[in-house]
Scaffold this motif. Structure first.
Motif, mmCIF file in Angstrom:
data_model
loop_
_atom_site.group_PDB
_atom_site.id
_atom_site.type_symbol
_atom_site.label_atom_id
_atom_site.label_comp_id
_atom_site.label_asym_id
_atom_site.label_seq_id
_atom_site.Cartn_x
_atom_site.Cartn_y
_atom_site.Cartn_z
ATOM 1 N N SER A 155 11.714 -22.398 8.675
ATOM 2 C CA SER A 155 10.497 -21.554 8.909
ATOM 3 C C SER A 155 11.159 -20.186 9.352
ATOM 4 O O SER A 155 12.296 -20.027 9.989
ATOM 5 N N SER A 156 10.434 -19.159 8.894
ATOM 6 C CA SER A 156 10.855 -17.898 9.206
ATOM 7 C C SER A 156 9.628 -16.925 9.558
ATOM 8 O O SER A 156 8.659 -17.185 9.236
ATOM 9 N N ARG A 157 10.056 -16.047 10.604
ATOM 10 C CA ARG A 157 8.984 -15.213 11.077
ATOM 11 C C ARG A 157 8.644 -13.899 9.969
ATOM 12 O O ARG A 157 7.801 -13.334 10.211
ATOM 13 N N ASN A 158 9.596 -14.046 9.177
ATOM 14 C CA ASN A 158 9.481 -12.839 7.970
ATOM 15 C C ASN A 158 8.484 -13.583 6.976
ATOM 16 O O ASN A 158 8.536 -12.735 5.751
ATOM 17 N N GLY A 159 8.069 -14.693 7.081
ATOM 18 C CA GLY A 159 6.895 -14.966 5.991
ATOM 19 C C GLY A 159 7.623 -15.996 5.171
ATOM 20 O O GLY A 159 8.888 -16.449 5.089
ATOM 21 N N ILE A 160 6.923 -16.781 4.181
ATOM 22 C CA ILE A 160 7.209 -17.889 3.369
ATOM 23 C C ILE A 160 8.225 -17.189 2.300
ATOM 24 O O ILE A 160 9.197 -18.168 2.037
ATOM 25 N N ASP A 161 8.350 -16.127 1.865
ATOM 26 C CA ASP A 161 9.251 -15.755 0.880
ATOM 27 C C ASP A 161 10.786 -15.775 1.321
ATOM 28 O O ASP A 161 11.487 -16.152 0.793
ATOM 29 N N ALA A 162 10.715 -15.244 2.503
ATOM 30 C CA ALA A 162 12.216 -15.226 3.077
ATOM 31 C C ALA A 162 12.601 -16.696 3.492
ATOM 32 O O ALA A 162 13.642 -16.924 3.306
ATOM 33 N N ALA A 163 11.589 -17.533 4.046
ATOM 34 C CA ALA A 163 11.926 -18.949 4.230
ATOM 35 C C ALA A 163 12.413 -19.723 3.001
ATOM 36 O O ALA A 163 13.403 -20.393 3.000
ATOM 37 N N GLN A 164 11.569 -19.613 2.018
ATOM 38 C CA GLN A 164 12.031 -20.407 0.749
ATOM 39 C C GLN A 164 13.162 -19.846 -0.022
ATOM 40 O O GLN A 164 14.051 -20.661 -0.536
ATOM 41 N N GLU A 165 13.578 -18.466 0.162
ATOM 42 C CA GLU A 165 14.783 -17.956 -0.552
ATOM 43 C C GLU A 165 15.954 -18.364 0.362
ATOM 44 O O GLU A 165 16.846 -18.875 -0.148
ATOM 45 N N ALA A 166 15.883 -18.597 1.672
ATOM 46 C CA ALA A 166 16.854 -19.391 2.402
ATOM 47 C C ALA A 166 17.083 -20.652 2.241
ATOM 48 O O ALA A 166 18.047 -21.083 2.173
ATOM 49 N N ALA A 167 15.987 -21.326 2.109
ATOM 50 C CA ALA A 167 15.882 -22.763 1.696
ATOM 51 C C ALA A 167 16.681 -23.151 0.310
ATOM 52 O O ALA A 167 17.633 -24.027 0.342
ATOM 53 N N ASP A 168 16.343 -22.073 -0.598
ATOM 54 C CA ASP A 168 16.891 -22.611 -1.962
ATOM 55 C C ASP A 168 18.222 -22.230 -1.912
ATOM 56 O O ASP A 168 19.004 -23.013 -2.534
ATOM 57 N N ASP A 185 3.094 -15.715 11.924
ATOM 58 C CA ASP A 185 2.148 -15.397 13.183
ATOM 59 C C ASP A 185 1.716 -16.831 13.707
ATOM 60 O O ASP A 185 2.193 -17.916 13.353
ATOM 61 N N PRO A 186 0.878 -16.673 14.867
ATOM 62 C CA PRO A 186 0.640 -17.809 15.602
ATOM 63 C C PRO A 186 -0.110 -18.937 14.727
ATOM 64 O O PRO A 186 0.167 -19.897 14.798
ATOM 65 N N ASP A 187 -0.935 -18.316 13.787
ATOM 66 C CA ASP A 187 -1.697 -19.417 13.025
ATOM 67 C C ASP A 187 -0.694 -20.232 12.080
ATOM 68 O O ASP A 187 -0.922 -21.368 11.710
ATOM 69 N N ALA A 188 0.044 -19.464 11.475
ATOM 70 C CA ALA A 188 1.100 -19.858 10.580
ATOM 71 C C ALA A 188 2.072 -20.814 11.346
ATOM 72 O O ALA A 188 2.380 -21.994 10.782
ATOM 73 N N VAL A 189 2.653 -20.561 12.573
ATOM 74 C CA VAL A 189 3.457 -21.523 13.266
ATOM 75 C C VAL A 189 2.450 -22.797 13.426
ATOM 76 O O VAL A 189 3.001 -23.976 13.247
ATOM 77 N N ARG A 190 1.263 -22.665 13.889
ATOM 78 C CA ARG A 190 0.433 -23.996 14.165
ATOM 79 C C ARG A 190 0.317 -24.897 12.840
ATOM 80 O O ARG A 190 0.545 -26.132 12.961
ATOM 81 N N ARG A 191 0.291 -24.107 11.803
ATOM 82 C CA ARG A 191 0.094 -24.959 10.427
ATOM 83 C C ARG A 191 1.349 -25.520 10.113
ATOM 84 O O ARG A 191 1.608 -26.777 9.846
ATOM 85 N N SER A 192 2.589 -24.873 10.573
ATOM 86 C CA SER A 192 3.956 -25.175 10.204
ATOM 87 C C SER A 192 4.316 -26.505 10.847
ATOM 88 O O SER A 192 5.001 -27.212 10.371
ATOM 89 N N VAL A 210 7.303 -21.084 19.527
ATOM 90 C CA VAL A 210 6.171 -21.979 19.728
ATOM 91 C C VAL A 210 5.733 -21.923 21.209
ATOM 92 O O VAL A 210 6.144 -22.328 22.126
ATOM 93 N N SER A 211 4.286 -21.561 21.459
ATOM 94 C CA SER A 211 3.702 -21.218 22.570
ATOM 95 C C SER A 211 3.085 -22.671 22.926
ATOM 96 O O SER A 211 3.030 -23.795 22.235
ATOM 97 N N SER A 212 2.680 -22.721 24.290
ATOM 98 C CA SER A 212 1.910 -24.278 24.745
ATOM 99 C C SER A 212 0.806 -24.285 23.862
ATOM 100 O O SER A 212 0.502 -25.632 23.401
ATOM 101 N N GLU A 213 0.157 -23.434 23.479
ATOM 102 C CA GLU A 213 -1.230 -23.446 22.757
ATOM 103 C C GLU A 213 -0.848 -24.163 21.346
ATOM 104 O O GLU A 213 -1.319 -25.072 20.757
ATOM 105 N N ALA A 214 0.239 -23.499 20.529
ATOM 106 C CA ALA A 214 0.652 -23.792 19.442
ATOM 107 C C ALA A 214 1.128 -25.300 19.143
ATOM 108 O O ALA A 214 0.931 -26.131 18.519
ATOM 109 N N LEU A 215 1.999 -25.780 20.382
ATOM 110 C CA LEU A 215 2.426 -26.956 20.332
ATOM 111 C C LEU A 215 1.454 -28.112 20.507
ATOM 112 O O LEU A 215 1.717 -29.237 19.909
ATOM 113 N N GLY A 216 0.115 -27.868 20.800
ATOM 114 C CA GLY A 216 -1.180 -28.483 20.816
ATOM 115 C C GLY A 216 -1.226 -29.210 19.573
ATOM 116 O O GLY A 216 -1.753 -30.157 19.364
#
Length: 305
Positions: A155-168, A185-192, A210-216
């Motif tokens: 997972s990357s704070r710079n978004g899916i493109d940066a994350a997928q590039e690093a993964a590949d 963003d917080p919503d992306a973290v919760r989903r991920s 990961v905040s306590s709210e997101a951890l839920g």
């Protein structure tokens, strides 16, 4: 007269880590020489200068350590040094850029031990999400977990493109399958993290990913590990001293930075001692670090049983 034990330390950076120099001295090396701003193109020449000047007996008391901050470049430098040697002029080699190899090995070994202790299973088939996954520790932890059978997401704070590039890029380099996730963003973290069995926080010190709210949202979570020792914690509620301690608000256990750090220290020390004392040349990278970290944890478990 017995020849001294010499460790040549190569780094592409401006300076070699004082931590690594101290570790090398404590492992038994008597002469420790750092070489800075060393590019991949200089490895062959430096390696051959290292091996041919000591003779077949002297090479057994000679080692090369590769540092830096780039996990993949360190792997390339290690391989270049290995292929630059000519038998019987072969010295021991070890890579651990910014401690990334031993830290990642310790972190994944601690998680694996916690899974076995609390869930009677290892990493195979587990969904592992790595926050800060594009950095050196995150990438190497991802490779180690994938090699152990986990389904790994960087997972990357710079978004899916940066994350997928690093993964590949990382997956191709080390022969494993890695996936990318957005943590922008917080919503992306919760989903991920919603379907994660394991969370690894490898972000920069002092950054809470990961905040306590997101951890839920992580309702399947079994283990959360964090290498950040600087407040605030990378994963809310994970204390630096936690060692498979229940994580408030979840069904998971937490592993903190100092628990990982103790295993990392022991792993690096044992690898350096192994290299220093070996009669036959060693090549030590993160798979060997993971094996040593696992063995150390088994020893510790045996002492407390």
């Amino acid at each position: 007269m017995e020849r001294p034990r010499i460790l040549h330390m190569f780094t592409p950076g401006r300076q070699m880590s004082p931590f690594d120099i101290n570790m090398a001295a404590d492992a038994g090396y008597q002469i420790i020489v750092p070489y800075c701003e060393v590019g991949l193109d200089r490895i062959t020449g430096l390696t051959q200068d290292t091996i041919f000047s000591r003779g077949p007996k002297g090479v057994a008391r000679t080692g090369i350590f590769i540092g830096g901050r780039d996990a993949q470049l360190a792997a390339d430098m290690l391989e270049r040094a290995r292929t630059s040697m000519v038998k019987p002029f072969v010295v021991s080699l070890m890579a651990d850029p910014s401690g990334a190899y031993t830290t990642a090995a310790a972190m994944v070994a601690c998680v694996e031990a916690a899974l076995k202790r609390h869930h009677a299973q290892g990493l195979e088939g587990q969904r592992v999400v790595i926050l800060g996954g594009t950095g050196p520790v995150g990438r190497v932890a991802g490779v180690i977990a994938a090699q152990a059978g986990a389904e790994v997401y960087l997972s990357s704070r710079n978004g899916i493109d940066a994350a997928q590039e690093a993964a590949d890029e990382t997956g191709q380099r080390f022969g494993v399958k890695l996936h990318g996730l957005s943590g922008g963003d917080p919503d992306a973290v919760r989903r991920s993290i919603a379907d994660a069995d394991v969370l690894l926080a490898c972000a920069a010190a002092g950054v809470q990913v990961v905040s306590s709210e997101a951890l839920g949202a992580a309702t399947r979570l079994k283990v959360a590990a964090d290498v950040n020792a600087v407040p605030p914690e990378g994963i809310a509620g994970v204390g630096v001293m936690d060692d498979a301690k229940p994580l408030a608000g979840t069904q998971a256990v937490a592993i903190g930075a100092l628990a990982v750090g103790n295993v990392k220290y022991q792993t690096q020390h044992r690898l350096l001692v192994q290299m220093c004392e070996a009669e036959k040349a060693q090549v030590l990278s993160f798979p060997e670090a993971f094996a040593v970290a696992r063995a150390f944890l088994v020893e510790q478990a045996g002492k407390t049983a």
